[in-house]
Design a protein around this motif. Structure first.
Motif, PDB file in Angstrom:
ATOM      1  N   PRO A   2       0.811  -1.217   0.000  1.00 50.29           N
ATOM      2  CA  PRO A   2       0.000   0.000   0.000  1.00 50.29           C
ATOM      3  C   PRO A   2       0.845   1.268   0.000  1.00 50.29           C
ATOM      4  O   PRO A   2       2.077   1.207  -0.068  1.00 50.29           O
ATOM      5  N   GLY A  19      -3.267  -4.056   2.520  1.00 53.22           N
ATOM      6  CA  GLY A  19      -4.181  -3.082   1.945  1.00 53.22           C
ATOM      7  C   GLY A  19      -5.539  -3.189   2.587  1.00 53.22           C
ATOM      8  O   GLY A  19      -5.657  -3.565   3.761  1.00 53.22           O
ATOM      9  N   SER A  25       2.077   0.316  -4.486  1.00 50.35           N
ATOM     10  CA  SER A  25       0.815   1.041  -4.707  1.00 50.35           C
ATOM     11  C   SER A  25       0.960   2.031  -5.861  1.00 50.35           C
ATOM     12  O   SER A  25       2.017   2.638  -6.050  1.00 50.35           O
TER      13      SER A  25
END
Ligand code: TXE
Length: 526
Positions: free
Chosen positions: A147, A223, A174
């Motif tokens: 993330p 995430g 990400s």
């Protein structure tokens, strides 16, 4: 079975990475197609064979060289993290770079010990000349999907552990922080790691999905809960194991005997560091009613003193949020809370003087569990405070959540703190601490309930990245096993004796079977 592929045509447009504080373009990366991801994985698989043959010391040397590069370029890396994610550069150093430097030396030096073959106690089988050991072998290839909130620390830690365990890695950072992901790849390349052993494939969720479809030997995903479930569903079709590090709604319980000053400082940092965008942020604060007035007043005073500004500027405490979308979620939670009767003591709105995605650090009271801000992940700079009367009530409130990542209990009575900690449903419970244990690479990280599956960090995290192989040896191979053919009447009687005596685990009982065993040994076999 549905197989989704991301064609080169669909992946045509580059991702433009922007500074959320200023909107300035930081860089562009391609969106890797399914074919490119599959190729990366297959190259990684080929390279892994040679890597797995190296000793821990040799692998550790590469990691330590990468560590030296990170330390050398610490300011440049901190600035990149700050610009791409919005967080203060100082915080990038304290919360991301320092912990990874420690993680790198720890796993470079200690993986051999942590993965040492283990002898297993096999009870009375040991008396029969048998022995069992577990050896830990690399999985092969590990897909890491990471993330934006800790764009450096989360993937880098997993990369180091996967490599030390002898695996090759394909990392999909990400789409909000791809340049930090690319930087991780570059550091290892310069440290001398074969290009194919760590490949960074950039792209959005479609590239992440392509990585899962490509069947690495394990997926490490961090995430949202929704995406984590999608990843697990796809992985299940191929029986690909997954570690899921998902969200949190972490409670902090401040008991009546807590040090109010320390607890208030911790609550403010725990809720607002990284603009509250940490899965282990303090998202719900429960304070005993007898000290709540003092605690709240001090927390508000501290929050008002924080400096909201662009992350690369000196003395910034809180930077921009990572994205406009995240800021919208915070606005939605605050609006909902206020509509249901919550009171804003400070903050509670976006900052209009700064141009980017800045939200004022906020303290809320008069909150309850009907509100989004106490139920869903807010992931923003918000400290909602609720009071309680009894210890049982506080534990009940803490556990009243679908999440269970971390939690904290504040009390001067450590024994009481430990006792309460054990009643809280969370992967980690801290007594008189908040948020920071992801930074202690020696300890396991991971949650229960909707917060995920499996562990990263520590020995338990390293064990996720290997496959245990059981090796069993019989040194008395000149004696046929009693349970082999044929099942003569003598054998039949001995088996029943085993049930009654051997299976008690008591050697004295088993010794009573010796005459029968000897007869069975000399029994003529066809
Ligand atoms: O996460 P996503 P988002 C929470 C937080 C936040 C919310 C949404 O509440 O508001 O999640 O964040 C990749 N197959 N956390 O949308 O979508 C994606 O490209 C495979 C908590 O940014 O889960 C990215 O690399 N991969 C959290 C990664 O998954 C897919 C940290 C995470 O994106 C994919 C972040 C797919 N189908 C958000 N779709 C924490 N636990 O710290 C997307 N991705």
């Amino acid at each position: 079975m549905e197989v989704r592929t991301l064609t080169a045509e669909e992946a045509r447009d580059d991702i433009v990475s922007r500074d959320p504080a200023t909107g300035r373009e930081i860089g562009r990366v391609p969106v890797a197609s399914s074919e490119e991801v599959a190729r990366a994985l297959s190259d990684a698989r080929t390279a892994q064979n040679g890597w797995a043959k190296l000793s821990f010391r040799e692998r550790g040397r590469v990691v330590m060289r990468a560590r030296a590069i990170v330390l050398d370029e610490i300011e440049e890396i901190a600035a990149l993290i700050s610009e791409e994610s919005g967080k203060p550069a100082d915080e990038a150093i304290a919360m991301e770079i320092v912990p990874t430097l420690d993680l790198m030396q720890f796993f470079a030096r200690k993986s051999a010990k942590l993965l040492k073959p283990e002898k297993i106690d096999i009870g009375q089988y040991g008396l029969m000349g048998r022995s069992s050991r577990i050896v830990y072998k690399p999985l092969g290839t590990v897909g890491i999907i990471s993330p934006w909130n800790f764009p450096w620390a989360i993937p880098l830690g997993e990369v180091v552990m996967a490599l030390m365990a002898g695996n090759a890695v394909v990392l999909k950072p990400s789409e909000l922080t791809p340049m930090v992901g690319v930087k991780i790849g570059e550091v290892f390349k310069r440290a001398g790691l074969n290009d194919d052993l760590l490949q960074v494939v950039t792209g959005d969720g479609r590239t992440g999905a392509a990585l899962v479809e490509a069947r690495p030997d394990k997926i490490m995903f961090t995430g949202s809960v929704a995406t984590g479930k999608r990843v697990a569903e796809t992985a299940a079709r191929n029986l690909t194991p997954v570690v899921l590090e998902l969200g949190g709604k972490d409670p902090m319980i401040v008991l009546e005997d807590a040090d109010v000053e320390m607890a208030a400082q911790a609550a403010v940092w725990g809720a607002l560091a990284n603009a509250g965008q940490a899965c282990a942020s303090v998202e719900r604060c429960y304070v005993h009613e007898s000290i709540s007035e003092k605690f709240i007043a001090r927390a508000v005073e501290l929050v008002k003193s924080l400096r909201l500004d662009v992350g690369t500027r000196e003395a910034t405490d809180i930077g921009a949020m990572s994205s406009e979308r995240q800021l919208n979620t915070v606005e939605e939670h605050i609006d909902d809370a206020v509509a249901r009767g919550a009171r804003i003591l400070t903050g509670g709105r976006r900052n209009e003087t700064l141009a980017g995605s800045f939200y004022e650090p906020t303290v809320l009271t008069d909150v309850d569990h009907t509100m989004l801000v106490m139920r869903d992940e807010t992931f923003g700079p918000v400290l909602p405070i609720m009071t309680f009367k009894t210890e049982d009530e506080a534990i009940g409130l803490a556990n009243d959540s679908p999440f269970g990542l971390t939690a904290s209990v504040w009390t001067k009575d450590i024994a009481r703190g430990r006792r309460i900690a054990e009643q809280i449903e969370a992967g980690t419970v801290m007594v008189n601490e908040v948020l920071y244990t992801h930074g202690i690479a020696q300890t396991p990280w991971g949650g229960v309930k909707q917060s995920g599956l499996g562990r990263t960090h520590g020995r338990l995290g390293l064990l996720e990245l290997v496959t245990p192989q059981h090796i069993h040896v019989n040194r008395f191979s000149f004696i046929p096993d009693f349970w082999w053919f044929s099942y003569t009447p003598r054998a039949s009687k001995l088996f029943r004796g085993f049930a009654q005596r051997f299976a008690t685990g008591n050697p004295l009982q088993t010794s009573l079977l010796l005459p029968q065993m000897i007869r069975r040994f000399f029994e003529r076999r066809p």
